[in-house]
Write a protein that holds these residues in place. Sequence first.
Motif, PDB file in Angstrom:
ATOM      1  N   GLU A  93      82.365  48.843 -18.098  1.00 11.25           N
ATOM      2  CA  GLU A  93      82.549  48.303 -16.545  1.00 11.25           C
ATOM      3  C   GLU A  93      81.761  49.498 -15.982  1.00 11.25           C
ATOM      4  O   GLU A  93      82.132  50.724 -15.934  1.00 11.25           O
ATOM      5  CB  GLU A  93      84.013  48.046 -16.076  1.00 11.25           C
ATOM      6  CG  GLU A  93      84.647  46.838 -17.004  1.00 11.25           C
ATOM      7  CD  GLU A  93      84.069  45.646 -16.709  1.00 11.25           C
ATOM      8  OE1 GLU A  93      83.584  45.199 -15.719  1.00 11.25           O
ATOM      9  OE2 GLU A  93      83.924  44.590 -17.625  1.00 11.25           O
ATOM     10  N   ILE A  94      80.810  48.986 -14.869  1.00 11.21           N
ATOM     11  CA  ILE A  94      80.118  50.024 -14.198  1.00 11.21           C
ATOM     12  C   ILE A  94      80.563  49.851 -12.502  1.00 11.21           C
ATOM     13  O   ILE A  94      80.208  48.836 -12.240  1.00 11.21           O
ATOM     14  CB  ILE A  94      78.499  50.092 -14.616  1.00 11.21           C
ATOM     15  CG1 ILE A  94      78.310  49.968 -16.014  1.00 11.21           C
ATOM     16  CG2 ILE A  94      77.957  50.813 -13.618  1.00 11.21           C
ATOM     17  CD1 ILE A  94      76.905  49.210 -16.464  1.00 11.21           C
ATOM     18  N   THR A  95      80.680  50.763 -12.064  1.00 13.93           N
ATOM     19  CA  THR A  95      80.826  50.745 -10.531  1.00 13.93           C
ATOM     20  C   THR A  95      79.405  50.962  -9.950  1.00 13.93           C
ATOM     21  O   THR A  95      78.560  51.688 -10.335  1.00 13.93           O
ATOM     22  CB  THR A  95      81.881  51.778  -9.838  1.00 13.93           C
ATOM     23  OG1 THR A  95      81.127  53.236 -10.079  1.00 13.93           O
ATOM     24  CG2 THR A  95      83.079  51.581 -10.724  1.00 13.93           C
ATOM     25  N   THR A 138      64.310  59.791 -16.719  1.00 12.97           N
ATOM     26  CA  THR A 138      64.923  60.391 -18.106  1.00 12.97           C
ATOM     27  C   THR A 138      66.282  59.630 -18.033  1.00 12.97           C
ATOM     28  O   THR A 138      66.785  59.782 -19.346  1.00 12.97           O
ATOM     29  CB  THR A 138      65.108  61.852 -17.998  1.00 12.97           C
ATOM     30  OG1 THR A 138      65.680  62.242 -16.868  1.00 12.97           O
ATOM     31  CG2 THR A 138      63.656  62.660 -18.110  1.00 12.97           C
ATOM     32  N   ASP A 139      66.816  59.063 -17.177  1.00  8.54           N
ATOM     33  CA  ASP A 139      68.092  58.499 -17.054  1.00  8.54           C
ATOM     34  C   ASP A 139      67.955  57.256 -16.170  1.00  8.54           C
ATOM     35  O   ASP A 139      68.485  57.390 -14.960  1.00  8.54           O
ATOM     36  CB  ASP A 139      69.065  59.474 -16.682  1.00  8.54           C
ATOM     37  CG  ASP A 139      70.309  58.480 -16.801  1.00  8.54           C
ATOM     38  OD1 ASP A 139      70.807  57.453 -17.307  1.00  8.54           O
ATOM     39  OD2 ASP A 139      71.478  59.256 -15.942  1.00  8.54           O
ATOM     40  N   CYS A 140      67.467  56.196 -16.321  1.00  6.32           N
ATOM     41  CA  CYS A 140      67.042  55.038 -15.638  1.00  6.32           C
ATOM     42  C   CYS A 140      68.033  53.840 -16.008  1.00  6.32           C
ATOM     43  O   CYS A 140      67.829  53.150 -16.947  1.00  6.32           O
ATOM     44  CB  CYS A 140      65.734  54.807 -15.544  1.00  6.32           C
ATOM     45  SG  CYS A 140      65.316  53.338 -14.340  1.00  6.32           S
ATOM     46  N   TRP A 141      68.805  53.303 -15.240  1.00  6.77           N
ATOM     47  CA  TRP A 141      69.673  52.114 -15.399  1.00  6.77           C
ATOM     48  C   TRP A 141      69.432  51.142 -14.140  1.00  6.77           C
ATOM     49  O   TRP A 141      69.090  51.785 -13.027  1.00  6.77           O
ATOM     50  CB  TRP A 141      71.083  52.544 -15.337  1.00  6.77           C
ATOM     51  CG  TRP A 141      71.855  52.980 -16.475  1.00  6.77           C
ATOM     52  CD1 TRP A 141      71.041  53.775 -17.468  1.00  6.77           C
ATOM     53  CD2 TRP A 141      73.206  53.210 -16.814  1.00  6.77           C
ATOM     54  NE1 TRP A 141      71.959  54.332 -18.332  1.00  6.77           N
ATOM     55  CE2 TRP A 141      73.252  54.029 -18.064  1.00  6.77           C
ATOM     56  CE3 TRP A 141      74.348  52.935 -16.200  1.00  6.77           C
ATOM     57  CZ2 TRP A 141      74.621  54.486 -18.488  1.00  6.77           C
ATOM     58  CZ3 TRP A 141      75.549  53.286 -16.418  1.00  6.77           C
ATOM     59  CH2 TRP A 141      75.696  54.102 -17.845  1.00  6.77           C
ATOM     60  N   LEU A 142      69.168  50.078 -14.176  1.00  5.27           N
ATOM     61  CA  LEU A 142      69.092  49.056 -13.329  1.00  5.27           C
ATOM     62  C   LEU A 142      70.097  47.822 -13.632  1.00  5.27           C
ATOM     63  O   LEU A 142      70.394  47.626 -14.544  1.00  5.27           O
ATOM     64  CB  LEU A 142      67.813  48.561 -12.994  1.00  5.27           C
ATOM     65  CG  LEU A 142      67.026  48.207 -14.074  1.00  5.27           C
ATOM     66  CD1 LEU A 142      67.045  46.783 -14.293  1.00  5.27           C
ATOM     67  CD2 LEU A 142      65.312  48.434 -13.843  1.00  5.27           C
ATOM     68  N   CYS A 143      70.503  47.042 -12.441  1.00  2.72           N
ATOM     69  CA  CYS A 143      71.261  45.910 -12.584  1.00  2.72           C
ATOM     70  C   CYS A 143      70.525  44.459 -12.348  1.00  2.72           C
ATOM     71  O   CYS A 143      69.690  44.451 -11.357  1.00  2.72           O
ATOM     72  CB  CYS A 143      72.328  45.847 -11.509  1.00  2.72           C
ATOM     73  SG  CYS A 143      73.495  44.557 -11.319  1.00  2.72           S
ATOM     74  N   ILE A 144      70.453  43.730 -13.132  1.00  3.21           N
ATOM     75  CA  ILE A 144      69.993  42.257 -12.928  1.00  3.21           C
ATOM     76  C   ILE A 144      70.839  41.117 -13.318  1.00  3.21           C
ATOM     77  O   ILE A 144      71.520  41.046 -14.140  1.00  3.21           O
ATOM     78  CB  ILE A 144      68.973  42.053 -13.923  1.00  3.21           C
ATOM     79  CG1 ILE A 144      67.727  43.245 -13.928  1.00  3.21           C
ATOM     80  CG2 ILE A 144      68.211  40.932 -13.584  1.00  3.21           C
ATOM     81  CD1 ILE A 144      66.489  43.072 -14.774  1.00  3.21           C
ATOM     82  N   GLY A 173      68.598  52.558 -10.551  1.00  2.58           N
ATOM     83  CA  GLY A 173      70.117  52.844  -9.825  1.00  2.58           C
ATOM     84  C   GLY A 173      70.635  52.125  -8.991  1.00  2.58           C
ATOM     85  O   GLY A 173      71.422  52.185  -8.173  1.00  2.58           O
ATOM     86  N   ALA A 174      70.089  50.927  -9.082  1.00  2.00           N
ATOM     87  CA  ALA A 174      70.527  49.981  -7.921  1.00  2.00           C
ATOM     88  C   ALA A 174      70.368  48.363  -8.443  1.00  2.00           C
ATOM     89  O   ALA A 174      69.982  48.193  -9.814  1.00  2.00           O
ATOM     90  CB  ALA A 174      69.386  49.900  -6.725  1.00  2.00           C
ATOM     91  N   ASP A 175      70.587  47.529  -7.759  1.00  2.00           N
ATOM     92  CA  ASP A 175      70.587  46.069  -7.887  1.00  2.00           C
ATOM     93  C   ASP A 175      68.999  45.747  -7.908  1.00  2.00           C
ATOM     94  O   ASP A 175      68.501  45.361  -6.600  1.00  2.00           O
ATOM     95  CB  ASP A 175      71.333  44.969  -7.064  1.00  2.00           C
ATOM     96  CG  ASP A 175      71.272  43.585  -7.373  1.00  2.00           C
ATOM     97  OD1 ASP A 175      70.477  43.359  -8.250  1.00  2.00           O
ATOM     98  OD2 ASP A 175      72.220  42.708  -6.933  1.00  2.00           O
ATOM     99  N   ALA A 176      68.348  45.348  -8.991  1.00  6.17           N
ATOM    100  CA  ALA A 176      66.766  44.792  -9.120  1.00  6.17           C
ATOM    101  C   ALA A 176      66.712  43.347  -9.155  1.00  6.17           C
ATOM    102  O   ALA A 176      65.531  43.238  -9.259  1.00  6.17           O
ATOM    103  CB  ALA A 176      66.251  45.668 -10.378  1.00  6.17           C
ATOM    104  N   THR A 177      67.637  42.705  -9.099  1.00  2.00           N
ATOM    105  CA  THR A 177      67.495  41.204  -8.984  1.00  2.00           C
ATOM    106  C   THR A 177      66.451  40.527  -8.244  1.00  2.00           C
ATOM    107  O   THR A 177      65.649  39.683  -8.607  1.00  2.00           O
ATOM    108  CB  THR A 177      69.018  40.679  -8.899  1.00  2.00           C
ATOM    109  OG1 THR A 177      69.904  41.121  -9.508  1.00  2.00           O
ATOM    110  CG2 THR A 177      68.850  39.024  -9.075  1.00  2.00           C
ATOM    111  N   CYS A 185      71.378  46.687  -3.040  1.00  2.00           N
ATOM    112  CA  CYS A 185      70.194  45.957  -3.624  1.00  2.00           C
ATOM    113  C   CYS A 185      68.734  46.772  -3.372  1.00  2.00           C
ATOM    114  O   CYS A 185      68.964  47.551  -2.228  1.00  2.00           O
ATOM    115  CB  CYS A 185      70.318  44.764  -2.651  1.00  2.00           C
ATOM    116  SG  CYS A 185      68.520  43.769  -3.262  1.00  2.00           S
ATOM    117  N   VAL A 186      67.826  46.696  -3.907  1.00  4.06           N
ATOM    118  CA  VAL A 186      66.696  47.417  -3.813  1.00  4.06           C
ATOM    119  C   VAL A 186      65.957  47.096  -2.359  1.00  4.06           C
ATOM    120  O   VAL A 186      65.449  47.875  -1.530  1.00  4.06           O
ATOM    121  CB  VAL A 186      65.512  47.098  -4.851  1.00  4.06           C
ATOM    122  CG1 VAL A 186      64.056  47.775  -4.629  1.00  4.06           C
ATOM    123  CG2 VAL A 186      66.102  47.797  -6.238  1.00  4.06           C
ATOM    124  N   ALA A 187      66.000  45.943  -1.967  1.00  7.95           N
ATOM    125  CA  ALA A 187      65.342  45.380  -0.774  1.00  7.95           C
ATOM    126  C   ALA A 187      66.360  45.518   0.100  1.00  7.95           C
ATOM    127  O   ALA A 187      66.805  44.466   0.831  1.00  7.95           O
ATOM    128  CB  ALA A 187      64.820  43.930  -1.079  1.00  7.95           C
TER     129      ALA A 187
END
Length: 507
Positions: free
Chosen positions: A40-42, A53-59, A85-89, A119-121
């Motif tokens: 679970e990710i906050t 080198t450490d890239c997570w994104l949320c969709i 590091g953000a919501d890329a939806t 959110c990215v936008a």
Amino acid sequence: MEQEMVCGQVQLKPGRSLMDWIHLMKSGKDMTGLRGRFIEITPEELAKHNKKTDCWLCIRGMVYNVTPYLEYHPGGEEELMRGAGADATELFDQIHSWVNYDSMLKECLVGRMTSKPTCVAKVSANQPGLKVPKETLLNGITVPDGSKKQLQDISPRYEWFQTEDMITIIIYTKQKDINSDSVIVDLEDGVLRTEIRQQEYSYILHLELRHEVQEVVSVHCGSKVGKIELHLKKINNTLWNDLGQPQEHNNSYKKNAVRDLFYRKCSLISKVDVSHNTRLFCFQLPPGCHLTVPIGQHVYLKSSIQDVQVVRPYTPVLSSLYPEARNENQTCPYIFLMIKIYPDGLLTPIIDKLQIGDSVFLSSPEGNFKCTQLKGVSELILLAAGTGFTPMIKLISFTLKISYFRKIQLMFFNKEEKDILWRDQLDKLTSIDKRFEVEYILSEPHSEWTGKRGKIERSLCSELLARHTEKLKRLVCVCGPNSFTEQVIGFCKELGISNEDIHAFSG
């Protein structure tokens, strides 16, 4: 390297094709860095993972570690890093809505968000005093407070009635310029899906019908009143109490940017050689499908390769540049695709091996070209490289049927003479209609070639644009590899062409 997408790619390093990525996913290597754990990710934790080198994104609420995928991304690392590091939806829906990301990134899934991340936008911090209105949800659309009623006012509605042998569904679009290009109907196994496309939104009617009907749906558009009629013939003269059971997204009005692509199974009817490595494929739509591909728009073909959904865009063309006289806007049961076959490609070798009667999954149309862009235009300037010629085919045919178009010029770039697509037809068209001109430019011509040589450069664009008649309004259209398109747009702007007078086809 995979080269099947004409536009929007960057040059990837050797060994970084989509097939290489599929092999890496199948290798058993830990792609998440969590050794199989699902966490679970906050939003705070997600924001920490924002480096190459450490890239997570949320969709859509799910988090992916895309670090190992960066070098394989056809659009380049920087494009993916925009969502780090953000919501890329929203970013994903704008650029890659056709991609089956849960299949492509399934080995990179690290967990689920505990709450909605940034959110990215997002609104820029450099806009002090800007108040962001509270948002509400309507039919799956996030809309600002106060505009809910406005959206309801413009959302289409439907009603239905029946006779002894017929069901009629009437959709009131509340838009008077509706036409058959805007209506997509699919009827299969008793499930009716109707999509009405407007400028920014789409209306979906999706029902499992109460009783059996014949496969063919008759569609009539009343453009003057914005009304669409669907006529379905009953198999049994049964009295229906209702239309049927609602399916996903039924009676919804959604933004085009977040609309899911819908696919139907189409059968291969024929394939013929256009050049040494390009074929013209003819696919037949299912009997219950009503679909018109508007000028300048493309469709996607989909196939599963080693459990990964692979999707590629192709622009439908005409069966020839000078077909028998008919209305090109009429619904046609056939889709023609001109496809270049890459021996080391991922999807095109599969398409090339299809036998007559085999099927593929073909999407609804997508694209950023609107015929309204031709309003007031008298001169069309087309620059195409390779299979970037495909969106030009319908455009040439359409504009030559209109008397107020005074000149259509095509500058066609290829590597070798044998690569020129439909050269005989293009040359014949110049003799049939003097308004049409074509010039071929080869980057690797043989010694006897008497035409122009080289690649796209400023002087060629300048020469082409210099032939412009000052009193005529012009539109410059371009399609080809990403680097070609970017160069043409850059040269045109340097030569004083405004953004409104340039169109780059998407794919």
